[in-house]
Design a protein around this motif. Structure first.
Motif, PDB file in Angstrom:
ATOM      1  N   GLY A  12       2.887 -45.215  41.900  1.00  0.00           N
ATOM      2  CA  GLY A  12       3.818 -45.184  40.776  1.00  0.00           C
ATOM      3  C   GLY A  12       3.211 -45.490  39.431  1.00  0.00           C
ATOM      4  N   SER A  13       4.055 -46.023  38.543  1.00  0.00           N
ATOM      5  CA  SER A  13       3.670 -46.212  37.140  1.00  0.00           C
ATOM      6  C   SER A  13       2.452 -47.100  36.981  1.00  0.00           C
ATOM      7  N   THR A  14       2.311 -48.103  37.824  1.00  0.00           N
ATOM      8  CA  THR A  14       1.121 -48.948  37.807  1.00  0.00           C
ATOM      9  C   THR A  14       0.381 -48.807  39.126  1.00  0.00           C
ATOM     10  N   GLY A  15       0.356 -47.591  39.626  1.00  0.00           N
ATOM     11  CA  GLY A  15      -0.270 -47.338  40.911  1.00  0.00           C
ATOM     12  C   GLY A  15      -1.704 -46.875  40.790  1.00  0.00           C
ATOM     13  N   SER A  16      -2.334 -46.687  41.938  1.00  0.00           N
ATOM     14  CA  SER A  16      -3.713 -46.206  41.973  1.00  0.00           C
ATOM     15  C   SER A  16      -3.739 -44.702  41.731  1.00  0.00           C
ATOM     16  N   SER A  39       9.394 -43.026  37.361  1.00  0.00           N
ATOM     17  CA  SER A  39      10.602 -42.489  36.713  1.00  0.00           C
ATOM     18  C   SER A  39      10.876 -41.044  37.136  1.00  0.00           C
ATOM     19  N   HIS A  40      10.735 -40.796  38.438  1.00  0.00           N
ATOM     20  CA  HIS A  40      11.009 -39.475  39.029  1.00  0.00           C
ATOM     21  C   HIS A  40      10.026 -38.407  38.556  1.00  0.00           C
ATOM     22  N   THR A  41       8.754 -38.780  38.449  1.00  0.00           N
ATOM     23  CA  THR A  41       7.726 -37.783  38.104  1.00  0.00           C
ATOM     24  C   THR A  41       6.559 -37.773  39.073  1.00  0.00           C
ATOM     25  N   VAL A  42       6.404 -38.791  39.908  1.00  0.00           N
ATOM     26  CA  VAL A  42       5.173 -38.904  40.693  1.00  0.00           C
ATOM     27  C   VAL A  42       5.128 -37.923  41.854  1.00  0.00           C
ATOM     28  N   PHE A  43       6.272 -37.577  42.423  1.00  0.00           N
ATOM     29  CA  PHE A  43       6.300 -36.611  43.518  1.00  0.00           C
ATOM     30  C   PHE A  43       6.441 -35.215  42.914  1.00  0.00           C
ATOM     31  N   TRP A  61       3.519 -42.133  34.758  1.00  0.00           N
ATOM     32  CA  TRP A  61       4.344 -42.365  33.576  1.00  0.00           C
ATOM     33  C   TRP A  61       5.441 -43.358  33.883  1.00  0.00           C
ATOM     34  N   TRP A  62       5.996 -43.946  32.829  1.00  0.00           N
ATOM     35  CA  TRP A  62       7.186 -44.786  32.935  1.00  0.00           C
ATOM     36  C   TRP A  62       8.126 -44.410  31.802  1.00  0.00           C
ATOM     37  N   ASP A  63       9.370 -44.141  32.126  1.00  0.00           N
ATOM     38  CA  ASP A  63      10.333 -43.662  31.140  1.00  0.00           C
ATOM     39  C   ASP A  63      10.874 -44.820  30.296  1.00  0.00           C
ATOM     40  N   VAL A  64      10.367 -44.940  29.070  1.00  0.00           N
ATOM     41  CA  VAL A  64      10.901 -45.869  28.070  1.00  0.00           C
ATOM     42  C   VAL A  64      11.178 -45.027  26.824  1.00  0.00           C
ATOM     43  N   PRO A  65      12.439 -44.760  26.517  1.00  0.00           N
ATOM     44  CA  PRO A  65      12.758 -43.843  25.418  1.00  0.00           C
ATOM     45  C   PRO A  65      12.172 -44.271  24.078  1.00  0.00           C
ATOM     46  N   VAL A  66      11.721 -43.276  23.337  1.00  0.00           N
ATOM     47  CA  VAL A  66      11.162 -43.476  21.998  1.00  0.00           C
ATOM     48  C   VAL A  66      12.166 -42.955  20.977  1.00  0.00           C
ATOM     49  N   SER A  67      12.224 -43.619  19.846  1.00  0.00           N
ATOM     50  CA  SER A  67      13.161 -43.205  18.787  1.00  0.00           C
ATOM     51  C   SER A  67      13.038 -41.712  18.508  1.00  0.00           C
ATOM     52  N   GLU A  68      14.197 -41.033  18.515  1.00  0.00           N
ATOM     53  CA  GLU A  68      14.191 -39.585  18.346  1.00  0.00           C
ATOM     54  C   GLU A  68      13.902 -39.179  16.905  1.00  0.00           C
ATOM     55  N   THR A  69      14.199 -40.076  15.987  1.00  0.00           N
ATOM     56  CA  THR A  69      13.869 -39.812  14.587  1.00  0.00           C
ATOM     57  C   THR A  69      13.310 -41.078  13.973  1.00  0.00           C
ATOM     58  N   ALA A  70      12.328 -40.934  13.094  1.00  0.00           N
ATOM     59  CA  ALA A  70      11.679 -42.100  12.487  1.00  0.00           C
ATOM     60  C   ALA A  70      10.879 -41.666  11.279  1.00  0.00           C
ATOM     61  N   GLU A 122       8.420 -36.666  24.949  1.00  0.00           N
ATOM     62  CA  GLU A 122       9.104 -35.431  25.321  1.00  0.00           C
ATOM     63  C   GLU A 122       8.238 -34.583  26.249  1.00  0.00           C
ATOM     64  N   SER A 123       6.926 -34.623  26.049  1.00  0.00           N
ATOM     65  CA  SER A 123       6.016 -33.880  26.914  1.00  0.00           C
ATOM     66  C   SER A 123       6.038 -34.455  28.330  1.00  0.00           C
ATOM     67  N   SER A 124       5.988 -35.780  28.439  1.00  0.00           N
ATOM     68  CA  SER A 124       5.998 -36.419  29.762  1.00  0.00           C
ATOM     69  C   SER A 124       7.327 -36.220  30.469  1.00  0.00           C
ATOM     70  N   LYS A 125       8.404 -36.230  29.705  1.00  0.00           N
ATOM     71  CA  LYS A 125       9.740 -36.143  30.299  1.00  0.00           C
ATOM     72  C   LYS A 125       9.991 -34.785  30.947  1.00  0.00           C
ATOM     73  N   ARG A 126       9.210 -33.798  30.569  1.00  0.00           N
ATOM     74  CA  ARG A 126       9.399 -32.477  31.153  1.00  0.00           C
ATOM     75  C   ARG A 126       9.069 -32.462  32.651  1.00  0.00           C
ATOM     76  N   GLY A 127       8.295 -33.434  33.104  1.00  0.00           N
ATOM     77  CA  GLY A 127       7.973 -33.501  34.527  1.00  0.00           C
ATOM     78  C   GLY A 127       8.978 -34.283  35.350  1.00  0.00           C
ATOM     79  N   GLN A 128      10.024 -34.769  34.705  1.00  0.00           N
ATOM     80  CA  GLN A 128      11.018 -35.607  35.377  1.00  0.00           C
ATOM     81  C   GLN A 128      12.093 -34.735  36.027  1.00  0.00           C
TER      82      GLN A 128
END
Length: 626
Positions: free
Chosen positions: A287-291, A318-322, A594-603, A616-622
């Motif tokens: 997982g997120s902190t896995g080997s 966050s539903h991306t490793v498999f 990856w680990w899903d921690v949302p980032v501000s959509e506007t800044a 957004e790039s990482s989330k595409r694999g979720q």
């Protein structure tokens, strides 16, 4: 009072009842309630407090331990239960108001991690004559509401005993939940202070010895057939071992099963140590902190056998490793909710009996040799990465991975390392090498800052023969270190390793990746000119603080110093603190998930905008696993 009744207060009756509760599994018996942690106040000093004193005077087997913090005593009880495979725990009593609500966080931790703890918070007067009493919350909507109702959403059982006779069904129901592998967690019996002291004629039979047998449910024949068919048809299977493997005492069966069928085994935090780190099928954490080994195999796996895992977001990245679009899950779990996750072929059963049934059904079948060889090579490659992280030679301050590696080397096979929060759980999960299923004690279901020292106390109570090493960062230490004093007062030796990096290093690093520049995560003075907390580093002396609590303290500045300090601490006869400072910016182990921690959509900050693009790039694999 007749010959078949005995007159006692509610508190006296409860203590007497708890002293007679036992569990049994596979013919082995354990005290269900090994003792009572407590801090007395005006809600319980004359009730449960008097009852515990009377129990001691009457040689009733119910030890009392004076805790220093109510949350900490729940953590200690949870850790005790974890080491004892959930077959034994402690009760915790507190006064009304803040004493009781201080236990709510501990209750949540126990319930999230499916660990049995019995909480006895005092409550306001059931008779209501003196209302409102000191520390009472007045609710304008209902007069039967108190702060203890905060326990309801974080507990598996809650009952308020407002009349003496209510204790009988309440206590029996509480024991049932504590000993149920499916339902266990925080169990709360709320005790109004006037009711605690009220006398009643109790049936003598209420106090007879009771043995609660822990079930090992066998799998349903149809579910077992479907699971066997799914595994036999797999070309790239992967086992995910969770905490249920350890609690069930199924680690030996799992090791045999994996070796017989050539299936690689990845582990969750709770399942770490299910197989020895150098077992031929061991591929490390997932997982997120896995080997990198486990995560690469998970990406390609077409069948995942989850055993005793609840599939947290860290386990699934966050539903991306498999990553295999055709991946299918077979979930062996005593909890139906967990068995059904990810649209799995469910196998609702005890982990040990389930593995035994699968082994029989898969007799003669083995994984494709190429898949097994790939797993072996990936695992070996990852161990080489760990070796590099353990021997960085980082200066002037050592790297955290060097400190963890040195500790791992210094510990015996049956010693216990305790941790819960900060950056260390990630490094520990990726790099720790354990052979014993109890050695790795990292609470990462609730990841509660402040768990560590209290849990070390609980681990030592559970098995005094094991050396216990508590790993705690300065953030967690400053939140809850009081049970160092409890350990000393009880004559229990633990080794506390304080890894100081002057702030919340884990969240600082996360903040950096999310474009928030480590804002508000370092322990610094407020700058007089900027008005921000970015001045000089605070001169916090945690070593001096630990010494003031009664511990012997050794300070280490280098990795060599640290190794020497550990040997001195191991030889000591009392609780010893080893203090070492590490570089929060030192290199860590490479991330492979990856680990899903949302980032501000506007800044307006460029760093945040860049982080959002990466997010957004990482989330595409979720995806949902359907």
């Amino acid at each position: 009072m007749s010959a078949d009744t005995i007159r006692l207060t509610v508190a006296q009756a409860l203590v007497r009842f708890l002293a007679e509760q036992w569990t049994e599994r596979d013919g082995e018996k354990h005290r269900l309630i090994a003792g009572t942690f407590g801090i007395f106040g005006h809600g319980n000093v004359a009730g449960i407090g008097q009852a515990l004193l009377q129990a001691a005077e009457d040689d009733l087997d119910m030890p009392y331990l004076l805790a220093r913090n109510e949350q900490a005593m729940v953590h200690a009880s949870a850790a005790y239960a974890k080491v004892n495979d959930r077959l034994s725990t402690y009760a915790c009593t507190s006064s009304i108001g803040p004493g009781s609500t201080n236990m709510v966080t501990g209750a949540a931790l126990a319930t999230v991690n499916r660990l049995p703890v019995l909480l006895l918070p005092s409550d306001v007067f059931a008779g209501r004559i003196p209302d409102p009493v000191l520390q009472q919350l007045e609710d304008t909507r209902a007069l039967d509401v108190s702060v203890n109702d905060a326990f309801r959403p974080v507990s598996k059982f809650f009952d308020r005993v407002s009349r003496p006779e209510q204790l009988i069904p309440s206590a029996l129901a509480a024991m049932r939940v504590l000993t149920d592998p499916v339902e266990t967690g925080a169990v709360v019996i709320s005790l109004p202070q006037d009711v605690q002291a009220e006398a009643f004629d109790w049936p003598v039979d209420f106090f007879r010895r009771r043995t609660w047998r822990i079930r090992r449910p066998a799998p349903d024949a149809a579910e077992l057939a479907a699971a066997i068919e799914a595994l036999r048809s797999a070309r790239k299977p992967l086992i995910v071992a969770g905490g249920g493997v350890v609690y069930s005492g199924a680690t030996g069966r799992l090791r045999e099963f994996a070796a017989a069928h050539g299936i690689p085994v990845a582990e969750t935090h709770a399942g770490r140590g299910s197989v020895p780190w150098d077992h031929p099928q061991a591929v490390g954490a997932l997982g997120s902190t896995g080997s990198r080994a486990a995560n690469h195999l998970a990406h390609d796996a077409d069948a995942v056998l989850g055993i005793g895992t609840r599939y947290s977001d860290f386990t699934t990245a966050s539903h991306t490793v498999f990553g295999n679009p055709d991946v299918r899950f077979v979930n062996l779990n005593v909890v139906p909710m967990d068995a059904a996750k990810h649209s799995a072929a469910t196998l609702v059963a005890d982990a040990r009996t389930g593995i035994e049934a699968l082994a029989e059904g898969l007799r003669g079948w083995k994984t494709a040799p190429a898949w097994t060889r790939r797993a072996t090579q990936l695992a070996a490659d990852w161990q080489a990465v760990i070796d590099g992280a353990r021997h960085l030679g980082h200066e002037p301050l050592p790297a955290q991975t060097e400190i963890l590696g040195a500790l791992n080397d210094a510990m015996d096979e049956r010693d216990i390392v305790v941790n819960a929060a900060g950056s260390m759980p990630g490094d520990l999960q990726m790099m720790w090498r354990s052979r014993d299923p109890k050695q790795y004690h990292v609470e990462y279901g609730y990841s509660c800052m402040g768990y560590e020292v209290a849990a070390g106390l609980g681990c030592k109570l559970a098995d005094p023969r094991r050396e216990v090493f508590v790993l705690v960062g300065d953030g967690s230490y400053l939140m809850l270190s009081s049970e160092i004093t409890t350990a000393i007062s009880e004559g229990l030796k633990i080794v506390v390793v304080i890894v100081q990096n002057h702030g919340f290093a884990s969240i600082g690093a996360l903040s950096e990746t999310l474009g928030s520049r480590r804002f508000g995560t370092e322990y610094r003075y407020r700058d007089a000119e900027t008005g921000r907390l970015d001045g000089d580093v605070l001169p916090v002396d945690l070593a001096a603080n630990a010494a003031s609590l009664g511990a012997d303290v050794i300070t280490a500045k280098t990795v060599a110093d640290f190794k020497d300090a550990l040997e001195r601490a191991k030889a000591a006869e009392t609780t010893t603190v080893v203090h070492v400072e590490t570089d929060p910016y030192s290199p860590g182990l490479p991330q492979s998930a990856w680990w899903d921690v949302p980032v501000s959509e506007t800044a307006t900050l460029e760093s945040t905008r860049e982080a959002r693009a990466a997010y957004e790039s990482s989330k595409r694999g979720q995806r949902h696993y359907l």
